[in-house]
Design a protein around this motif. Structure first.
Motif, PDB file in Angstrom:
ATOM      1  N   SER A 329      20.329 -29.745  -6.687  1.00  0.00           N
ATOM      2  CA  SER A 329      19.047 -29.632  -7.374  1.00  0.00           C
ATOM      3  C   SER A 329      18.414 -28.267  -7.155  1.00  0.00           C
ATOM      4  CB  SER A 329      18.089 -30.710  -6.861  1.00  0.00           C
ATOM      5  OG  SER A 329      17.704 -30.429  -5.527  1.00  0.00           O
ATOM      6  N   ARG A 330      19.036 -27.438  -6.322  1.00  0.00           N
ATOM      7  CA  ARG A 330      18.426 -26.154  -5.981  1.00  0.00           C
ATOM      8  C   ARG A 330      19.310 -24.992  -6.432  1.00  0.00           C
ATOM      9  NH1 ARG A 330      14.123 -27.079  -2.954  1.00  0.00           N
ATOM     10  NH2 ARG A 330      13.969 -29.047  -1.851  1.00  0.00           N
ATOM     11  N   GLY A 331      18.650 -23.903  -6.806  1.00  0.00           N
ATOM     12  CA  GLY A 331      19.400 -22.714  -7.117  1.00  0.00           C
ATOM     13  C   GLY A 331      19.994 -22.125  -5.850  1.00  0.00           C
ATOM     14  N   GLY A 332      21.027 -21.319  -6.013  1.00  0.00           N
ATOM     15  CA  GLY A 332      21.639 -20.689  -4.857  1.00  0.00           C
ATOM     16  C   GLY A 332      22.643 -21.551  -4.138  1.00  0.00           C
ATOM     17  N   VAL A 333      22.826 -22.784  -4.589  1.00  0.00           N
ATOM     18  CA  VAL A 333      23.817 -23.657  -3.974  1.00  0.00           C
ATOM     19  C   VAL A 333      25.200 -23.059  -4.186  1.00  0.00           C
ATOM     20  CG1 VAL A 333      23.888 -25.046  -6.067  1.00  0.00           C
ATOM     21  CG2 VAL A 333      24.769 -25.992  -3.979  1.00  0.00           C
ATOM     22  N   PRO A 334      26.031 -22.986  -3.125  1.00  0.00           N
ATOM     23  CA  PRO A 334      27.352 -22.367  -3.290  1.00  0.00           C
ATOM     24  C   PRO A 334      28.283 -23.223  -4.135  1.00  0.00           C
ATOM     25  CG  PRO A 334      27.080 -23.186  -1.049  1.00  0.00           C
ATOM     26  CD  PRO A 334      25.753 -23.339  -1.722  1.00  0.00           C
ATOM     27  N   THR A 335      28.833 -22.642  -5.144  1.00  0.00           N
ATOM     28  CA  THR A 335      29.715 -23.320  -6.084  1.00  0.00           C
ATOM     29  C   THR A 335      31.150 -22.852  -5.877  1.00  0.00           C
ATOM     30  OG1 THR A 335      29.493 -21.596  -7.743  1.00  0.00           O
ATOM     31  CG2 THR A 335      27.822 -23.354  -7.767  1.00  0.00           C
ATOM     32  N   PRO A 336      32.130 -23.518  -6.486  1.00  0.00           N
ATOM     33  CA  PRO A 336      33.499 -23.005  -6.439  1.00  0.00           C
ATOM     34  C   PRO A 336      33.588 -21.564  -6.943  1.00  0.00           C
ATOM     35  CG  PRO A 336      33.514 -25.251  -7.212  1.00  0.00           C
ATOM     36  CD  PRO A 336      32.066 -24.855  -7.121  1.00  0.00           C
ATOM     37  N   GLY A 337      32.809 -21.231  -7.960  1.00  0.00           N
ATOM     38  CA  GLY A 337      32.810 -19.865  -8.464  1.00  0.00           C
ATOM     39  C   GLY A 337      32.343 -18.870  -7.419  1.00  0.00           C
ATOM     40  N   ASP A 338      31.335 -19.260  -6.631  1.00  0.00           N
ATOM     41  CA  ASP A 338      30.860 -18.388  -5.554  1.00  0.00           C
ATOM     42  C   ASP A 338      31.968 -18.171  -4.524  1.00  0.00           C
ATOM     43  OD1 ASP A 338      28.257 -18.151  -6.589  1.00  0.00           O
ATOM     44  OD2 ASP A 338      27.652 -20.040  -5.652  1.00  0.00           O
ATOM     45  N   ALA A 339      32.653 -19.253  -4.163  1.00  0.00           N
ATOM     46  CA  ALA A 339      33.730 -19.144  -3.171  1.00  0.00           C
ATOM     47  C   ALA A 339      34.871 -18.287  -3.692  1.00  0.00           C
ATOM     48  CB  ALA A 339      34.233 -20.534  -2.796  1.00  0.00           C
ATOM     49  N   LEU A 340      35.199 -18.431  -4.965  1.00  0.00           N
ATOM     50  CA  LEU A 340      36.320 -17.684  -5.531  1.00  0.00           C
ATOM     51  C   LEU A 340      36.013 -16.202  -5.714  1.00  0.00           C
ATOM     52  CD1 LEU A 340      37.562 -20.351  -8.085  1.00  0.00           C
ATOM     53  CD2 LEU A 340      38.815 -19.524  -6.079  1.00  0.00           C
ATOM     54  N   LYS A 341      34.764 -15.823  -5.595  1.00  0.00           N
ATOM     55  CA  LYS A 341      34.434 -14.397  -5.619  1.00  0.00           C
ATOM     56  C   LYS A 341      34.855 -13.710  -4.323  1.00  0.00           C
ATOM     57  CE  LYS A 341      30.480 -14.845  -8.735  1.00  0.00           C
ATOM     58  NZ  LYS A 341      28.993 -14.870  -8.832  1.00  0.00           N
ATOM     59  N   ILE A 342      34.935 -14.491  -3.227  1.00  0.00           N
ATOM     60  CA  ILE A 342      35.220 -13.873  -1.926  1.00  0.00           C
ATOM     61  C   ILE A 342      36.531 -14.353  -1.314  1.00  0.00           C
ATOM     62  CG2 ILE A 342      32.767 -13.537  -1.474  1.00  0.00           C
ATOM     63  CD1 ILE A 342      32.967 -15.890   0.540  1.00  0.00           C
ATOM     64  N   MET A 343      37.201 -15.309  -1.943  1.00  0.00           N
ATOM     65  CA  MET A 343      38.480 -15.775  -1.413  1.00  0.00           C
ATOM     66  C   MET A 343      39.448 -16.080  -2.548  1.00  0.00           C
ATOM     67  SD  MET A 343      37.559 -19.627  -0.017  1.00  0.00           S
ATOM     68  CE  MET A 343      36.254 -19.051   1.053  1.00  0.00           C
ATOM     69  N   GLU A 344      40.719 -15.885  -2.280  1.00  0.00           N
ATOM     70  CA  GLU A 344      41.747 -16.178  -3.266  1.00  0.00           C
ATOM     71  C   GLU A 344      41.871 -17.689  -3.464  1.00  0.00           C
ATOM     72  OE1 GLU A 344      45.240 -13.133  -2.525  1.00  0.00           O
ATOM     73  OE2 GLU A 344      44.060 -13.456  -0.701  1.00  0.00           O
ATOM     74  N   PRO A 345      42.305 -18.120  -4.655  1.00  0.00           N
ATOM     75  CA  PRO A 345      42.426 -19.556  -4.911  1.00  0.00           C
ATOM     76  C   PRO A 345      43.300 -20.274  -3.886  1.00  0.00           C
ATOM     77  CG  PRO A 345      42.679 -18.318  -6.943  1.00  0.00           C
ATOM     78  CD  PRO A 345      42.627 -17.312  -5.838  1.00  0.00           C
ATOM     79  N   GLN A 346      44.340 -19.616  -3.408  1.00  0.00           N
ATOM     80  CA  GLN A 346      45.237 -20.256  -2.440  1.00  0.00           C
ATOM     81  C   GLN A 346      44.490 -20.680  -1.184  1.00  0.00           C
ATOM     82  OE1 GLN A 346      45.806 -17.444  -4.063  1.00  0.00           O
ATOM     83  NE2 GLN A 346      47.940 -17.257  -4.706  1.00  0.00           N
ATOM     84  N   LEU A 347      43.599 -19.837  -0.701  1.00  0.00           N
ATOM     85  CA  LEU A 347      42.865 -20.172   0.519  1.00  0.00           C
ATOM     86  C   LEU A 347      41.932 -21.349   0.271  1.00  0.00           C
ATOM     87  CD1 LEU A 347      42.255 -19.350   3.500  1.00  0.00           C
ATOM     88  CD2 LEU A 347      40.302 -18.089   2.595  1.00  0.00           C
ATOM     89  N   LEU A 348      41.246 -21.346  -0.867  1.00  0.00           N
ATOM     90  CA  LEU A 348      40.317 -22.444  -1.159  1.00  0.00           C
ATOM     91  C   LEU A 348      41.077 -23.754  -1.338  1.00  0.00           C
ATOM     92  CD1 LEU A 348      37.368 -23.183  -1.551  1.00  0.00           C
ATOM     93  CD2 LEU A 348      37.578 -22.599  -3.972  1.00  0.00           C
ATOM     94  N   ARG A 349      42.210 -23.729  -2.033  1.00  0.00           N
ATOM     95  CA  ARG A 349      43.033 -24.943  -2.177  1.00  0.00           C
ATOM     96  C   ARG A 349      43.490 -25.444  -0.808  1.00  0.00           C
ATOM     97  NH1 ARG A 349      45.618 -26.232  -7.110  1.00  0.00           N
ATOM     98  NH2 ARG A 349      47.390 -27.025  -5.920  1.00  0.00           N
ATOM     99  N   TRP A 350      43.872 -24.519   0.051  1.00  0.00           N
ATOM    100  CA  TRP A 350      44.376 -24.887   1.370  1.00  0.00           C
ATOM    101  C   TRP A 350      43.311 -25.604   2.195  1.00  0.00           C
ATOM    102  CZ3 TRP A 350      43.487 -21.889   6.161  1.00  0.00           C
ATOM    103  CH2 TRP A 350      44.249 -22.345   7.235  1.00  0.00           C
ATOM    104  N   LEU A 351      42.066 -25.162   2.083  1.00  0.00           N
ATOM    105  CA  LEU A 351      40.997 -25.798   2.848  1.00  0.00           C
ATOM    106  C   LEU A 351      40.848 -27.273   2.479  1.00  0.00           C
ATOM    107  CD1 LEU A 351      38.281 -22.975   2.792  1.00  0.00           C
ATOM    108  CD2 LEU A 351      39.822 -23.596   4.666  1.00  0.00           C
ATOM    109  N   TYR A 352      41.066 -27.601   1.213  1.00  0.00           N
ATOM    110  CA  TYR A 352      40.967 -28.997   0.781  1.00  0.00           C
ATOM    111  C   TYR A 352      42.258 -29.762   1.056  1.00  0.00           C
ATOM    112  CZ  TYR A 352      36.554 -27.982  -1.561  1.00  0.00           C
ATOM    113  OH  TYR A 352      35.251 -27.642  -1.814  1.00  0.00           O
ATOM    114  N   ALA A 353      43.397 -29.069   1.028  1.00  0.00           N
ATOM    115  CA  ALA A 353      44.686 -29.749   1.187  1.00  0.00           C
ATOM    116  C   ALA A 353      44.997 -30.084   2.637  1.00  0.00           C
ATOM    117  CB  ALA A 353      45.808 -28.880   0.612  1.00  0.00           C
ATOM    118  N   ARG A 354      44.534 -29.278   3.556  1.00  0.00           N
ATOM    119  CA  ARG A 354      44.977 -29.458   4.938  1.00  0.00           C
ATOM    120  C   ARG A 354      44.199 -30.532   5.686  1.00  0.00           C
ATOM    121  NH1 ARG A 354      42.869 -24.793   9.060  1.00  0.00           N
ATOM    122  NH2 ARG A 354      40.677 -24.692   8.435  1.00  0.00           N
TER     123      ARG A 354
END
Length: 580
Positions: A329-354
């Motif tokens: 409900s608030r602005g500034g909430v971190p989204t997948p797009g925000d995370a993908l600006k600073i990390m490669e998709p492989q790292l983000l997928r790994w965080l959910y997979a492991r």
């Protein structure tokens, strides 16, 4: 029959769920594609907690595809949900949006300046782009389209014919007392309430009980478009329904077998969809696991529609390191797009997979991201040399590729912390960055920045957007003459040893050996001596030496790793700042 390639990855949670889902799908719908599902409400920014609702079934669906089975991953966009409140802090949105509360999300204007036709499409677009970057294959279903085109008409009429049965199920839970706070798994914070709201779980309105009795259906008003309506009469034979709107006073009578401007209430809508789509696997958040929750109640209501409850693992919430707690409900909430600006998709997928779905974890936007990248790179090396554990191999495989393709990767994946330091020191000057990176390994130099991309760009974005200004590195313009004059003989000797070794050790490994070796040599040991061969005070001497170098180079006690910093500053400038 598909050719089934049995997975050898038998030790991770994804494979175990895939085994169970395949078996259950064959029991329920033999020979048909396996159906897994997610639900997302584009009521605001779709955050990283919501992403777990997608990644959990995605990973299971992907494993099923790897085994040769057909599978559909449905994402239901709950864009026909009501607009509940005006989110704070979102650009282009002000208090005037309050006039739209109660309308379907697809009837609410997009934020000012948006190129999308409505609120829902604006927030769906960002999530869709992120899922594409993450390699998530899915079939999107707009609930606005489903309801307004009459797809669910028979299901709606069926629910209304059986409204007494539904009411009896719901009534079992209406009389239950809420569990004591001390019995909860953890306190429910605002982020969790918002996550629940985003999935429909916060919808406590399980139907209206007006003069027509209990009714599991809400019409949207034909005048103001809001769902602040009450059904005042209904004829089962003709399906004539009369409702009144408490918002604008409008009232009308319609035939429900022809009417497409309304929806089933959430606790009926969700199990109806399970039955309609034949969903075998759909996870749910911890907010769905309490007595009377949507998932538990849905497990009974789904039978009214002739279906079965999906296999539904509970998933824990996802935390954030370095940013405020998540709340859609608030602005500034971190989204997948925000995370993908600073990390490669492989790292983000790994965080959910492991992590198993019921294990919570954090996604780092602060300095912790450097440690996560170090951990990822170590795993990458272990997988390459065959020394990784089976579960880690499985999580790595799910991170770097899907059943259909390998995700694009950085050709020369240099350490993230090194790239961040270079981006920090050079302040975006690409030729300077290339010079430094090309000197990291003189025997195998980088010829172009593209070899280090996209990881370099992610590290640069992290430095620019998530590292406070007072922690950024600014190299001195002139030597600190006062400090240099005040140095004792031992400190002067340490600087001389470093300066004498610069030319012959001008690489990342060479400078690492040099800066750690100077205090050893001063103490009478070999520069190659290992920690086991050295007294404890050597570590103290190293810290003192490092602090001196940082003060002379950047005017602080700490900074980027010294070997990287030295390379970045360059030999000539290092010699000048160290008093040569």
């Amino acid at each position: 029959m598909p050719i089934v390639a049995q997975s050898t990855e038998t030790t991770d949670w994804v494979s175990r769920f895939a085994d169970e889902v395949i078996e259950e799908s064959e029991r329920r719908a033999p020979g048909k594609p396996v159906v897994v599902a997610s639900g997302l409400s584009p009521s605001g920014p779709i955050h990283l907690g919501n992403l777990r609702e997608v990644m959990t079934p995605h990973l299971v669906a992907d494993e099923i595809r790897r085994r040769g089975h057909q599978v559909r991953h449905l994402i239901s966009w709950d864009d026909y949900d009501r607009y509940r409140k005006v989110p704070q802090g979102i650009a282009g949105v002000d208090d005037s949006w309050a006039e739209h509360i109660g309308k379907p999300l697809t009837s609410v204007p997009a934020p000012q300046g948006s190129s999308f036709p409505n609120w829902s499409e604006h927030f769906k677009a960002a999530m869709t782009a992120s899922l594409a970057e993450l390699g998530v294959e899915f079939d999107g279903i707009s609930q606005t389209e489903q309801y307004t085109s009459g797809v669910y008409r028979e299901q709606i009429l069926h629910a209304i014919r059986h409204r007494a049965d539904i009411d009896a199920i719901l009534d079992q839970y209406r009389t239950k007392k809420a569990p004591a706070k001390k019995q909860q798994q953890k306190p429910v914070d605002e982020a969790e309430l918002e996550a629940a709201e985003g999935s429909g779980a916060a919808d406590e309105d399980d139907g209206s009980s007006g003069s027509a009795g209990y009714f599991p259906y809400k019409p949207y008003c034909g005048n103001c478009e809001k769902d602040l309506t009450t059904v005042t009469s209904y004829d089962d034979d003709t399906t004539e329904l009369t409702y009144a709107c408490t918002a604008c006073g409008f009232s009308e009578t319609v035939r429900l077998n022809e009417f497409n401007r309304g929806k089933l209430v959430w606790k009926v809508d969700w199990p109806m969809r399970w039955a309609y789509e034949g969903v075998v696997f759909e996870p749910s958040g911890v907010d769905h696991s309490s007595p009377g929750s949507s998932f538990q109640v849905g497990g009974q209501i789904v039978g009214i529609f002739g279906g079965k409850q999906p296999i539904g693992p509970m998933y824990a919430f996802v935390g954030i390191s370095g940013m405020a707690k998540m709340s859609s409900s608030r602005g500034g909430v971190p989204t997948p797009g925000d995370a993908l600006k600073i990390m490669e998709p492989q790292l983000l997928r790994w965080l959910y997979a492991r992590r198993r779905p019921n294990q919570s974890f954090k996604i780092a936007f602060d300095q912790e991201i450097q440690r996560l990248y170090d951990e990822w790179d170590k795993l990458d090396a272990k997988v390459a040399d065959g020394s990784a554990l089976p579960a880690d191999v499985a999580a790595h495989a799910r991170a770097v590729r899907t059943a259909g393709a390998e995700l694009p990767r950085t050709p020369r994946p240099l350490p993230y912390r090194t790239l961040a330091s270079v981006a920090d020191i050079t302040a975006g000057e690409q030729q300077q960055a290339l010079r430094i990176l090309s000197e990291l390994d003189p025997e195998n130099p980088i010829a172009a920045l593209d070899e280090a991309r996209p990881r370099y760009d992610k590290a640069e974005a992290w430095i620019n957007n998530h590292v406070p200004a007072d922690q950024r590195t600014i190299v001195r313009e002139e030597p600190d003459a006062e400090l240099l004059k005040s140095l004792d003989e031992a400190s002067q000797q340490s600087l001389r040893l470093l300066l004498d070794g610069l030319a012959g050790n001008w690489s990342l490994d060479g400078l690492t050996h040099l800066v750690y070796g100077v205090p050893k040599v001063q103490a009478g040991f070999s520069a190659d001596a290992t920690p086991k061969e050295l007294p404890p005070e050597i570590k103290t001497a190293q810290r003192t030496f490092f602090a001196l170098l940082y003060h002379l180079l950047v005017g602080r006690d700490t900074g980027p790793r010294l070997p990287t910093l030295l390379l970045a500053v360059g030999q000539e400038r290092v010699r000048a700042l160290l008093g040569e």
